[in-house]
Design a protein around this motif. Structure first.
Motif, mmCIF file in Angstrom:
data_model
loop_
_atom_site.group_PDB
_atom_site.id
_atom_site.type_symbol
_atom_site.label_atom_id
_atom_site.label_comp_id
_atom_site.label_asym_id
_atom_site.label_seq_id
_atom_site.Cartn_x
_atom_site.Cartn_y
_atom_site.Cartn_z
ATOM 1 N N ASN A 74 -13.024 -15.883 29.775
ATOM 2 C CA ASN A 74 -12.654 -17.272 30.095
ATOM 3 C C ASN A 74 -13.241 -17.835 31.389
ATOM 4 O O ASN A 74 -13.137 -19.024 31.643
ATOM 5 N N SER A 75 -13.832 -16.972 32.239
ATOM 6 C CA SER A 75 -14.398 -17.486 33.499
ATOM 7 C C SER A 75 -15.644 -18.308 33.203
ATOM 8 O O SER A 75 -16.294 -18.145 32.157
ATOM 9 N N ASP A 76 -16.020 -19.177 34.165
ATOM 10 C CA ASP A 76 -17.224 -19.992 33.972
ATOM 11 C C ASP A 76 -18.469 -19.114 33.947
ATOM 12 O O ASP A 76 -19.441 -19.402 33.263
ATOM 13 N N ILE A 77 -18.434 -18.039 34.753
ATOM 14 C CA ILE A 77 -19.613 -17.160 34.840
ATOM 15 C C ILE A 77 -19.159 -15.725 35.113
ATOM 16 O O ILE A 77 -18.170 -15.518 35.827
ATOM 17 N N VAL A 78 -19.876 -14.777 34.525
ATOM 18 C CA VAL A 78 -19.633 -13.351 34.807
ATOM 19 C C VAL A 78 -20.853 -12.833 35.562
ATOM 20 O O VAL A 78 -21.990 -13.042 35.141
ATOM 21 N N ARG A 138 -18.812 -20.952 45.674
ATOM 22 C CA ARG A 138 -18.989 -22.185 46.477
ATOM 23 C C ARG A 138 -19.381 -23.369 45.596
ATOM 24 O O ARG A 138 -19.091 -24.517 45.927
ATOM 25 N N ALA A 139 -20.028 -23.076 44.459
ATOM 26 C CA ALA A 139 -20.417 -24.155 43.541
ATOM 27 C C ALA A 139 -19.208 -24.663 42.740
ATOM 28 O O ALA A 139 -19.347 -25.510 41.848
ATOM 29 N N GLY A 140 -18.021 -24.097 43.021
ATOM 30 C CA GLY A 140 -16.792 -24.600 42.394
ATOM 31 C C GLY A 140 -16.450 -23.905 41.081
ATOM 32 O O GLY A 140 -15.541 -24.327 40.370
ATOM 33 N N LYS A 141 -17.160 -22.807 40.765
ATOM 34 C CA LYS A 141 -16.905 -22.133 39.479
ATOM 35 C C LYS A 141 -15.801 -21.079 39.599
ATOM 36 O O LYS A 141 -15.548 -20.561 40.688
ATOM 37 N N THR A 142 -15.178 -20.784 38.456
ATOM 38 C CA THR A 142 -14.310 -19.606 38.366
ATOM 39 C C THR A 142 -15.230 -18.444 38.014
ATOM 40 O O THR A 142 -15.851 -18.424 36.945
ATOM 41 N N VAL A 143 -15.355 -17.512 38.955
ATOM 42 C CA VAL A 143 -16.340 -16.432 38.828
ATOM 43 C C VAL A 143 -15.626 -15.117 38.553
ATOM 44 O O VAL A 143 -14.702 -14.739 39.284
ATOM 45 N N CYS A 144 -16.075 -14.414 37.525
ATOM 46 C CA CYS A 144 -15.561 -13.069 37.266
ATOM 47 C C CYS A 144 -16.668 -12.086 37.660
ATOM 48 O O CYS A 144 -17.752 -12.103 37.067
ATOM 49 N N ALA A 145 -16.414 -11.267 38.686
ATOM 50 C CA ALA A 145 -17.392 -10.245 39.088
ATOM 51 C C ALA A 145 -16.945 -8.923 38.473
ATOM 52 O O ALA A 145 -15.817 -8.480 38.711
ATOM 53 N N ALA A 148 -17.078 -9.424 48.827
ATOM 54 C CA ALA A 148 -17.044 -10.770 48.229
ATOM 55 C C ALA A 148 -15.646 -11.379 48.343
ATOM 56 O O ALA A 148 -15.496 -12.573 48.645
ATOM 57 N N ILE A 149 -14.607 -10.564 48.132
ATOM 58 C CA ILE A 149 -13.231 -11.084 48.221
ATOM 59 C C ILE A 149 -12.920 -11.503 49.661
ATOM 60 O O ILE A 149 -12.367 -12.589 49.906
ATOM 61 N N ALA A 150 -13.301 -10.657 50.624
ATOM 62 C CA ALA A 150 -13.028 -10.995 52.040
ATOM 63 C C ALA A 150 -13.756 -12.293 52.418
ATOM 64 O O ALA A 150 -13.168 -13.182 53.053
ATOM 65 N N ASP A 151 -15.018 -12.425 52.013
ATOM 66 C CA ASP A 151 -15.790 -13.634 52.353
ATOM 67 C C ASP A 151 -15.174 -14.875 51.693
ATOM 68 O O ASP A 151 -15.041 -15.924 52.324
ATOM 69 N N ALA A 152 -14.818 -14.745 50.406
ATOM 70 C CA ALA A 152 -14.262 -15.891 49.678
ATOM 71 C C ALA A 152 -12.952 -16.354 50.330
ATOM 72 O O ALA A 152 -12.749 -17.546 50.563
ATOM 73 N N ARG A 153 -12.088 -15.392 50.657
ATOM 74 C CA ARG A 153 -10.807 -15.769 51.285
ATOM 75 C C ARG A 153 -11.049 -16.414 52.655
ATOM 76 O O ARG A 153 -10.390 -17.386 53.006
ATOM 77 N N ALA A 154 -12.009 -15.865 53.415
ATOM 78 C CA ALA A 154 -12.299 -16.419 54.752
ATOM 79 C C ALA A 154 -12.764 -17.873 54.643
ATOM 80 O O ALA A 154 -12.554 -18.666 55.554
ATOM 81 N N LEU A 171 -20.759 -15.155 45.921
ATOM 82 C CA LEU A 171 -20.197 -16.251 46.732
ATOM 83 C C LEU A 171 -20.861 -17.596 46.433
ATOM 84 O O LEU A 171 -20.190 -18.631 46.402
ATOM 85 N N ASP A 172 -22.175 -17.598 46.202
ATOM 86 C CA ASP A 172 -22.876 -18.860 45.908
ATOM 87 C C ASP A 172 -22.237 -19.556 44.707
ATOM 88 O O ASP A 172 -22.073 -20.773 44.691
ATOM 89 N N GLN A 173 -21.874 -18.777 43.687
ATOM 90 C CA GLN A 173 -21.278 -19.359 42.474
ATOM 91 C C GLN A 173 -19.855 -19.851 42.734
ATOM 92 O O GLN A 173 -19.431 -20.856 42.181
#
Ligand SMILES: C[S@@+](CC[C@H](N)C(=O)[O-])C[C@H]1O[C@@H](n2cnc3c(N)ncnc32)[C@H](O)[C@@H]1O
Length: 275
Positions: free
Chosen positions: A32-36, A89-96, A112-118, A85-87
């Motif tokens: 269901n995420s915008d991108i994997v 920041r582009a406003g997507k729901t990203v599944c890594a 990636a989680i630490a950067d996204a939360r920061a 992170l680029d994805q």
């Protein structure tokens, strides 16, 4: 009103064996995420992910970064986390997606989680089935029996870690033992001999150790090879091998602590009788 930005990150694990080890929640995020964005080496798992993801980025090619002068595995991991992170920041729901558990011996998801939360984005990790989970099941060992220590092989070699030979030991990445360049994906007999010399501070060379490889697809057989510790330098160690060292000595009671606990129990018995 929440200040949460629109992009979102969910890190999931695909398990060691795709068939049956993917959790329902991880599958739902993959679908269901915008991108994997995935670093999953097994070709069947990769094809399946590509087939069900709305959009897919494979991170495996990034490993060739280490061939560039001045770059090592840390640069590769940084570039992978930045791509994720680029994805976001582009406003997507990203599944890594990562094989095994996304947070066990897998620094990219943590970065990636630490950067996204920061940066104010929602970021979570869903647990997956790791190599350690599989070895507990396949070898039939319960970490509760003697306690367990678990560490990366080169980290054990180059730091002053202290092993407890009454515990079960799990050494990860023995197939990369002693690589200080962070550029290689192999070890050699000279490095393994240094590992054995250090382990010999705690274990006799006759001690039996286990080379474990979980099956990564239903057609494959797991590997549980028992070898003498002294023979490790000539054994076949691959990138997917985990080294398991069973205890060599019986646990010893810590009588001082037992006496303190007994004294508390005795004192509470006396105060109950007095009441
Ligand atoms: C970068 S770590 C990844 C661990 C993974 N995230 C997990 O949850 O198990 C790679 C190390 O995991 C262990 N590993 C990976 N695949 C394995 C397999 N099929 N069987 C046993 N151990 C494995 C090995 O110690 C290997 O060197």
């Amino acid at each position: 009103m929440s200040n949460q930005k629109q992009g979102k990150l969910i890190c999931v694990g695909t398990g060691m064996r795709m068939a049956g080890q993917l959790t329902p929640i991880a599958q739902s995020y993959i679908e269901n995420s915008d991108i994997v964005i995935a670093a999953v080496p097994n070709i069947f798992a990769r094809k399946w992910l590509q087939g069900i993801a709305k959009e897919y980025i494979c991170l495996l090619g990034y490993y060739s970064d280490v061939e560039i002068e001045g770059k090592d595995r840390r640069d590769t991991y940084r570039r992978m986390a930045d791509t994720i992170l680029d994805q976001v920041r582009a406003g997507k729901t990203v599944c890594a997606a990562f094989y095994g558990h996304p947070g066990i011996f897998a620094c990219i998801a943590h970065m990636a989680i630490a950067d996204a939360r920061a940066e104010g984005y929602s970021a979570v990790m869903e647990p997956g089935i790791s190599a350690e989970d599989c070895l507990v099941a396949d070898i039939g060992i319960d970490p509760a029996k003697t306690g367990m220590q678990s560490m990366e092989t080169t980290q054990f070699m180059i730091y002053q870690h202290v092993l407890d030979p009454t515990c079960l030991q799990i050494l990860w990445q023995p197939g990369l033992a002693g690589d200080l360049s962070l550029k290689k994906f192999e070890t050699n007999t000279a490095h393994l001999q240094i590992l054995v010399n250090k382990l010999a501070r705690y274990y006799p060379l006759e001690h039996e150790v286990i080379l474990y490889e979980a099956a990564t697809n239903p057609m494959e057989k797991m590997r549980i090879d028992k070898v003498r510790l002294g023979d490790l330098p000539t054994a076949l160690l691959r990138q997917i091998t985990t080294l398991v060292i069973p205890p060599a000595k019986a646990m010893q009671f810590d009588q001082a602590v037992i006496d303190q606990l007994n004294a508390i129990a005795e004192a509470s018995k006396v105060s109950q009788q007095a009441a």
